[in-house]
Scaffold this motif. Sequence first.
Motif, PDB file in Angstrom:
ATOM      1  N   CYS A 193      -1.585   3.916   0.231  1.00 41.97           N
ATOM      2  CA  CYS A 193      -0.995   3.720   1.551  1.00 41.97           C
ATOM      3  C   CYS A 193      -1.028   2.234   1.896  1.00 41.97           C
ATOM      4  O   CYS A 193      -1.672   1.439   1.200  1.00 41.97           O
ATOM      5  N   PRO A 194      -0.377   1.812   2.971  1.00 37.81           N
ATOM      6  CA  PRO A 194      -0.375   0.385   3.327  1.00 37.81           C
ATOM      7  C   PRO A 194      -1.767  -0.194   3.540  1.00 37.81           C
ATOM      8  O   PRO A 194      -1.977  -1.390   3.308  1.00 37.81           O
ATOM      9  N   HIS A 195      -2.728   0.635   3.978  1.00 35.32           N
ATOM     10  CA  HIS A 195      -4.081   0.128   4.209  1.00 35.32           C
ATOM     11  C   HIS A 195      -4.828  -0.128   2.896  1.00 35.32           C
ATOM     12  O   HIS A 195      -5.842  -0.823   2.892  1.00 35.32           O
ATOM     13  N   CYS A 196      -4.348   0.428   1.801  1.00 33.67           N
ATOM     14  CA  CYS A 196      -4.985   0.223   0.493  1.00 33.67           C
ATOM     15  C   CYS A 196      -4.493  -1.048  -0.202  1.00 33.67           C
ATOM     16  O   CYS A 196      -5.078  -1.467  -1.213  1.00 33.67           O
ATOM     17  N   ILE A 197      -3.436  -1.640   0.308  1.00 35.02           N
ATOM     18  CA  ILE A 197      -2.796  -2.768  -0.371  1.00 35.02           C
ATOM     19  C   ILE A 197      -3.741  -3.944  -0.598  1.00 35.02           C
ATOM     20  O   ILE A 197      -3.686  -4.573  -1.664  1.00 35.02           O
TER      21      ILE A 197
END
Length: 244
Positions: A44-48
């Motif tokens: 997800c975007p928070h894992c980037i």
Amino acid sequence: MGIQKPAWLEALYTQKFFAGCSYHEAAKKNEKNVCCLDCCISICPHCIPSHRFHRLLQVRRYVYHDVVRLEDLEKLIDCSNVQAYTINSAKVVFIKKRPQNRQFKGAGNYCTSCDRGLQEPFIHCSLGCKVDSVLKHCKDLSPYLRRCSTLTLGPDFFVPQDMADDETTNETPHSTIVDSDEPMMSWSSSSSGSENMSIACTEIVRKKRSGLYVCARSFSKVSDEDMASSMSRRKGIPHRSPLC
């Protein structure tokens, strides 16, 4: 023996996208819409931030199916003869097969794997259909694979605000009015030996980040002399004419 599907291609085909991220369950915008080609997982975007040095491929949704931009996919594999579609001025390609309940009948091109009707000169309706066709007839996928050492997300990729700003920045989703003990109306008071203050609310300024409306007040001093001069402008008392 020819090269079978690379690990990143298998992950792109088997990983589940647009599901909630188990590592960021409490975060907003936690749908897994990115495929890390080096870790072969959906993120997800928070894992980037944990994968910022890896090759990242954004996955999009189109008519309830997973698609990727043709421009990005062409850096990894030859996508010739695969029909592309346009979404927001960008060409995209379906990842998986989209089988039909009935076979295609009529003139024109159709998909070699799922018999879906296509425009000329295309013969594959998705990346999966082309890969299966190549492995079926050529037994070797290596001539179609391309070397790609870096792959970054596009400029239109949505980055959650809490990744760039503090959490306090986004605590207020809507605008509110700042409470004040003083009334918002203009007022003036006078007393002997002291200056008179008149306070007027002149403008409302919106703070961009906090989402609050703040009332800015301008102060103007009124002296006793000004007050006396204004009182002297009253109409004078009429005097009776003398008697003859």
